[in-house]
Motif scaffolding. Structure first.
Motif, PDB file in Angstrom:
ATOM      1  N   GLY A  36       0.765  -1.053  -0.045  1.00  0.00           N
ATOM      2  CA  GLY A  36       0.087   0.103   0.025  1.00  0.00           C
ATOM      3  C   GLY A  36       0.899   1.203   0.044  1.00  0.00           C
ATOM      4  N   ALA A  37       0.230   2.340  -0.625  1.00  0.00           N
ATOM      5  CA  ALA A  37       1.010   3.831  -0.370  1.00  0.00           C
ATOM      6  C   ALA A  37       0.506   4.575   0.929  1.00  0.00           C
ATOM      7  CB  ALA A  37       0.667   4.414  -1.879  1.00  0.00           C
ATOM      8  N   HIS A  38       1.673   4.953   1.504  1.00  0.00           N
ATOM      9  CA  HIS A  38       1.280   5.533   2.875  1.00  0.00           C
ATOM     10  C   HIS A  38       1.766   6.865   2.771  1.00  0.00           C
ATOM     11  CE1 HIS A  38      -0.163   1.717   4.915  1.00  0.00           C
ATOM     12  NE2 HIS A  38       0.837   1.206   3.861  1.00  0.00           N
ATOM     13  N   ALA A  39       1.007   7.933   3.141  1.00  0.00           N
ATOM     14  CA  ALA A  39       1.804   9.175   3.199  1.00  0.00           C
ATOM     15  C   ALA A  39       2.680   9.417   4.507  1.00  0.00           C
ATOM     16  CB  ALA A  39       0.621  10.257   3.253  1.00  0.00           C
ATOM     17  N   GLU A  40       3.557  10.256   3.925  1.00  0.00           N
ATOM     18  CA  GLU A  40       4.795  10.510   5.107  1.00  0.00           C
ATOM     19  C   GLU A  40       5.611  11.544   4.776  1.00  0.00           C
ATOM     20  OE1 GLU A  40       8.604   7.642   6.830  1.00  0.00           O
ATOM     21  OE2 GLU A  40       6.496   6.723   6.745  1.00  0.00           O
ATOM     22  N   ALA A  41       5.681  12.535   5.435  1.00  0.00           N
ATOM     23  CA  ALA A  41       6.612  13.765   5.373  1.00  0.00           C
ATOM     24  C   ALA A  41       6.290  14.318   4.006  1.00  0.00           C
ATOM     25  CB  ALA A  41       7.951  13.382   5.705  1.00  0.00           C
ATOM     26  N   GLU A  42       5.077  14.577   3.394  1.00  0.00           N
ATOM     27  CA  GLU A  42       4.669  15.113   2.406  1.00  0.00           C
ATOM     28  C   GLU A  42       5.250  14.244   0.984  1.00  0.00           C
ATOM     29  OE1 GLU A  42       6.243  18.976   2.347  1.00  0.00           O
ATOM     30  OE2 GLU A  42       5.006  19.837   3.967  1.00  0.00           O
ATOM     31  N   THR A  43       5.508  12.940   1.278  1.00  0.00           N
ATOM     32  CA  THR A  43       5.530  12.183   0.236  1.00  0.00           C
ATOM     33  C   THR A  43       4.748  10.750   0.315  1.00  0.00           C
ATOM     34  OG1 THR A  43       7.360  11.097  -1.072  1.00  0.00           O
ATOM     35  CG2 THR A  43       7.786  11.189   1.171  1.00  0.00           C
ATOM     36  N   SER A  44       4.826   9.915  -0.476  1.00  0.00           N
ATOM     37  CA  SER A  44       4.192   8.507  -0.659  1.00  0.00           C
ATOM     38  C   SER A  44       5.252   7.545  -0.535  1.00  0.00           C
ATOM     39  CB  SER A  44       3.042   8.479  -1.818  1.00  0.00           C
ATOM     40  OG  SER A  44       2.576   7.295  -1.772  1.00  0.00           O
ATOM     41  N   ILE A  45       5.234   6.607   0.509  1.00  0.00           N
ATOM     42  CA  ILE A  45       5.790   5.580   0.564  1.00  0.00           C
ATOM     43  C   ILE A  45       5.174   4.324   0.377  1.00  0.00           C
ATOM     44  CG2 ILE A  45       7.300   4.302   2.098  1.00  0.00           C
ATOM     45  CD1 ILE A  45       8.311   6.991   3.416  1.00  0.00           C
ATOM     46  N   THR A  46       5.670   3.299  -0.440  1.00  0.00           N
ATOM     47  CA  THR A  46       5.025   2.091  -0.514  1.00  0.00           C
ATOM     48  C   THR A  46       5.729   1.073   0.224  1.00  0.00           C
ATOM     49  OG1 THR A  46       4.890   2.208  -2.867  1.00  0.00           O
ATOM     50  CG2 THR A  46       4.726   0.081  -2.126  1.00  0.00           C
ATOM     51  N   ARG A  47       4.675   0.708   1.196  1.00  0.00           N
ATOM     52  CA  ARG A  47       4.896  -0.481   2.104  1.00  0.00           C
ATOM     53  C   ARG A  47       4.360  -1.859   1.939  1.00  0.00           C
ATOM     54  NH1 ARG A  47       4.106   3.217   7.470  1.00  0.00           N
ATOM     55  NH2 ARG A  47       6.003   4.484   7.452  1.00  0.00           N
TER      56      ARG A  47
END
Length: 302
Positions: A36-47
């Motif tokens: 899933g894509a997770h918002a983190e520090a104004e960016t999107s991280i795939t986890r």
């Protein structure tokens, strides 16, 4: 008091656990992954937020060689190193909206000779890719030993704007050991849909006893079959032109585009040639598909 012999104990344990050493031989394994894509520090991280397994299929931690906000690289591990009679491997992958995942393997997969009962193996892979998500399915090659019997199925379900780049490379026999593929039977099935609508359905049987195995109208004696697919390209005709300009022309590969699916085929006798061809093709296609250059997974360099 009755005492069981060691042999009886082993047989009873195998039966109780569902394993057999006769015509009912069966050893199941499954791996379920979710990204899933997770918002983190104004960016999107795939986890990787789902990782369930049973039997000898698993993964280790994800890698981010393209940066934390880049593609999530995951290596599929099968500790036995090959598939034998009775093995039933099921891989289920879901990539949620806006996520970008690359899945590969640490080494070639081996399809071992069938046992004395001729029991087949089975490998089933189901890839589900949501809107605006991207999946790269890039396993290392599969090597079929003489006498192997089994069925490989790959199902790819894409939502409206999903993207997918993948390949499958199959080598028959062990040419370096002078052990050709002269017996056995393999079946490959591919199915790709978008929003439930079939775009690419294919079934290929590989049987040395069938005339097409050696006939020039069929396989023509080729020992390496490989297919690369790309779905979601903005300008597929430009991509095809770039492939033809970038990759040296030979009689061993061809590229087509139909119903939204780009297919690049290889039919020859050199496993390394097919692998190099597909890596060159990925260098052309990945930037056009994802906007990012082709980064080589670290596991391919070990």
């Amino acid at each position: 008091m009755t005492t069981l012999s060691h042999k009886s104990t082993v047989q009873q344990t195998a039966t109780d656990s569902g394993h057999h050493f006769d015509a009912n031989r069966h050893w199941a394994a499954f791996l379920t992954l979710g990204f899933g894509a997770h918002a983190e520090a104004e960016t999107s991280i795939t986890r990787m937020n789902i990782a369930r397994h049973y039997g000898p299929l698993r993964v280790q931690r994800p890698f981010y060689p393209e940066g934390r906000d880049g593609c999530c690289h995951v290596y599929l591990l099968h500790p036995p190193g090959g598939i034998a009679s009775g093995d039933a491997l099921n891989i289920d992958v879901t990539v949620a909206a806006n996520a970008h995942t690359l899945l590969t393997t640490p080494a070639a997969n081996k399809l071992y000779k069938a046992d004395s009962n001729g029991v087949a193996w089975n490998q089933h892979t189901h890839l589900k890719i949501a809107n605006d998500a991207t999946l790269e399915w890039l396993p290392q090659e599969t090597l079929a030993f003489n006498g192997s019997r089994g069925e490989q199925t790959i199902i790819i379900d894409l939502e409206a704007n999903a993207k997918c780049l993948g390949w499958e490379i199959l080598g028959l026999g062990r040419p370096a050991s002078k052990l050709p593929f002269v017996s056995g039977r393999l079946e490959q099935r591919f199915q790709l849909t978008r929003n439930g609508r079939p775009l690419w359905i294919e079934r290929q049987c590989i049987d040395p006893d069938h005339p097409r195995f050696a006939g020039m109208w069929g396989q023509g004696g080729a020992t390496v079959h490989a297919t690369l697919w790309a779905v979601g390209l903005d300008d597929p005709q430009e991509a095809i032109t770039a492939l033809r300009e970038h990759i040296p022309a030979t009689n061993h590969w061809a590229v087509t585009y139909r119903r939204g699916v780009l297919l690049l085929r290889y039919l020859g006798i050199e496993r390394n040639e097919a692998w190099e061809l597909f890596q060159q093709a990925r260098e052309v296609l990945r930037p056009r598909l994802t906007g990012h250059k082709a980064i080589t997974p670290r596991i391919w360099l070990t």
